[in-house]
Design an enzyme around this catalytic site. Structure first.
Site, PDB file in Angstrom:
ATOM      1  N   ALA A   1       0.829  -1.201   0.000  1.00 23.82           N
ATOM      2  CA  ALA A   1       0.000   0.000   0.000  1.00 23.82           C
ATOM      3  C   ALA A   1       0.868   1.258   0.000  1.00 23.82           C
ATOM      4  CB  ALA A   1      -0.915   0.008   1.221  1.00 23.82           C
TER       5      ALA A   1
ATOM      6  N   GLY B   1       0.836  -5.579   0.697  1.00 29.59           N
ATOM      7  CA  GLY B   1      -0.114  -5.719  -0.392  1.00 29.59           C
ATOM      8  C   GLY B   1       0.515  -6.220  -1.673  1.00 29.59           C
TER       9      GLY B   1
ATOM     10  N   GLU C   1       0.484  -9.835  -1.307  1.00 29.73           N
ATOM     11  CA  GLU C   1      -0.905 -10.286  -1.398  1.00 29.73           C
ATOM     12  C   GLU C   1      -1.385 -10.353  -2.846  1.00 29.73           C
ATOM     13  OE1 GLU C   1      -3.164  -9.030   2.628  1.00 29.73           O
ATOM     14  OE2 GLU C   1      -2.139  -7.384   1.628  1.00 29.73           O
TER      15      GLU C   1
ATOM     16  N   GLU D   1       2.548  -5.999   7.864  1.00 24.73           N
ATOM     17  CA  GLU D   1       1.544  -5.002   8.239  1.00 24.73           C
ATOM     18  C   GLU D   1       1.455  -4.727   9.744  1.00 24.73           C
ATOM     19  OE1 GLU D   1       0.081  -6.423   4.183  1.00 24.73           O
ATOM     20  OE2 GLU D   1       1.144  -7.257   5.910  1.00 24.73           O
TER      21      GLU D   1
END
Length: 270
Positions: A76, A121, A124, A144
């Site tokens: 992110a 992310g 992910e 995270e």
């Protein structure tokens, strides 16, 4: 490799097709100045590109790549997030989710080509793919909790399905980064290749996959995904439903005929 077509989605995402790979799409993360950090705009573009790919029946395999030399995706965009109010974060959440689920729900096989950093992310996005090809420079992880949140792009659900609950817990709770050799040993990535060859090898795998029946590929992926987590009896019912969806297809008829006639099949895709 010669690019035969290119479609840009916003500023940061590109879908390319290549000469000699008519049924393989390359989905490129293209925000190199930020190491492909996923901003709100980039998230929208990933989702839009996935919507277009999902509707394209000509695509039999998708390869997710990066235009940055040293990173697949660093997760992110925390610089953008730093400016958010709580209300901004709430408003952005559906956009973020749509990006990750867009990749996860692509109906054809999807391969991630990972080099350098694939963190948070970014990892992910790779986990949302069916196969992860990583080169020797890859560093993966879900850090995270070290910034006060949790993996929110599917990581808490996808990682244990790959490596088991206890190993996933250790990786998420410790927030540690895992380098390529250990990542392969733990099953965080599926294939480990020489530095600089992740994209080439992933596209080659995509081409091998795309030589097969598009109807069969989509049905097989559906059965694999829907069967996860079910008991064996329920999983076999999922498989049977998927088999029935292809058993009377044009692809099945063509595949059997081509086998008996000792020729390459010409898939009708229906």
């Amino acid at each position: 490799m010669t690019v035969t077509s290119e479609q840009r989605f916003g500023e940061f995402v590109v879908v390319r097709r290549h000469e000699g790979q008519d049924h393989v799409a390359e989905l490129v993360l293209d925000r190199p100045k930020a190491m492909n950090a996923v901003s709100t705009d980039m998230g929208r573009s990933i989702a839009a590109a996935c919507d277009a790919l999902g509707a394209d029946r000509d695509v039999r395999a998708t390869v997710l790549t990066s235009s940055h030399e040293r990173a697949f995706c660093v997760g992110a965009d925390l610089k953008e997030r730093n400016s958010f109010s709580d209300a901004d974060l709430v408003r952005q959440r559906p956009t973020a989710r749509a990006a990750y689920t867009g990749v996860l729900e692509l109906p054809m096989p999807v391969i991630a080509a990972v080099h350098g950093f694939a963190l948070g992310g970014g990892f992910e996005l790779a986990l949302a793919c069916d196969v992860i090809v990583a080169d020797a420079t890859a560093v993966v992880g879900l850090p995270e909790v070290s910034v006060g949140v949790i993996p929110g792009g599917g990581g808490t659900q996808l990682l244990p399905r790959r490596v088991g609950a206890a190993r996933a817990a250790e990786l998420v709770f410790s927030a540690r980064r895992v380098e390529a050799p250990e990542a392969r040993e733990l099953g965080l990535v599926d294939e480990l290749v020489e530095a600089g060859r992740d994209r080439e090898e992933a596209l080659a795998l995509g081409a091998r996959i795309a030589a097969n029946s598009p109807v069969g590929l989509r049905a097989a992926k559906k059965a694999l995904r829907l069967g996860q987590g079910l008991d064996l009896r329920a999983g076999l019912e999922v498989e049977d439903a998927a088999w029935r969806s292809v058993a009377f297809s044009g692809d099945r008829a063509e595949g059997v005929a081509a086998f008996n006639e000792k020729r390459r099949p010409d898939w009708p895709g229906e």
